[in-house]
Scaffold this motif. Sequence first.
Motif: not given
Length: 256
Positions: A98, A120-123, A135, A138, A140, A204, A207
Motif C-alpha cells: 500500500s 493505490p487505495d482502490e487496488g 488482482k 483493498p 483497509h 470488504w 467487494a
Amino acid sequence: MRNIPIYSSEQHKFILLNESEPGEEDGIRSNQYLIVHEDNGVLLDPGGFGVMPRVLSELLNYVSPDKLKAIMLSHQDPDIVGGIATWLEITDAPVYVSSIWLRFLPHYGVSSMQRFVGVPDEGMNCQLAAGFDLKLVPAHFLHSEGQINVYDPIAKVLFTGDIGAAMVPEGEDHPYVDDFAAHLPYIEGFHRRYMCSNRAARFWVEAVSQLDIDFIAPQHGPVYRGAAVPAFLKWFKNLECGVDLMVGAGRFQQGG
C-alpha cells in the motif's frame, strides 16, 4: 508441516509453504505463500528475518529467486516485512505494498525504495507475465489502514492477510478449515479486537463477494475451503469489532 499445494495444475500452482514453527517469530505462526505460473513466481508476505532462510529453502523447490516477478506485502507488520531487506539482495522482483506504508519501510533496513510499487487505495491489477495476472484488492482497516489482499483468478484463491487469521493451539494444527463452526473459537477473539469496525468488514465482504473464490488463504492459520468460505464471509459481514465495542477510553464491551 509439509508444503501444501492449495491449487495445482501443469501450468499454475498456489502453494502454502512449510509453516513457521512456534518460537521463530516469538510464537506467532505465519504463513508464506508462493504462486507459480509456468517458470514465474510471486511470493506473498515473505515473513520476518528469522524465517527467511527456511522460506527460501522451500521456495527453491519450485522456482529460483531470479524468476520471482513480484513480492506482495499485505501490510506493514514485522511478521510480514521483517526479512524484506534480505529478499531484495537475492531477487530483482518489484515489491508491492500500500502506498501509505512506503515511507515506513526504510526502517526495516531497506536502503533504496526504487523497486517498491505503491498500491493505490482502490487496488490494482497486475499483469506479471503472459497469462499471469493477479488482482490486488483493498481491505483497509482490516486490521491495517493499508491492508491489501491478493486474488489469483486461476487458482480462485483470495489471500487475505490477517482477515480470517486463526490462533490454533499447538497440536491441533490442520491445513484446511472445513467446519467453520468448530473453527470459530480460534478466530473470534482476534477479529473482535484487531479488526477496525463492522463498517470496514461489510465493505470488504461486499467487494470480495464479486470474486469467484474457492479458497480463502490467511496469513495465520489454516486455509478456508468449501462451505467454510461463504460461512466465514457471512459471519464476518455481521461481526461487531474494534471501535464498535468501545464504551470509553481503554474500555470495551465484554469479549472485546
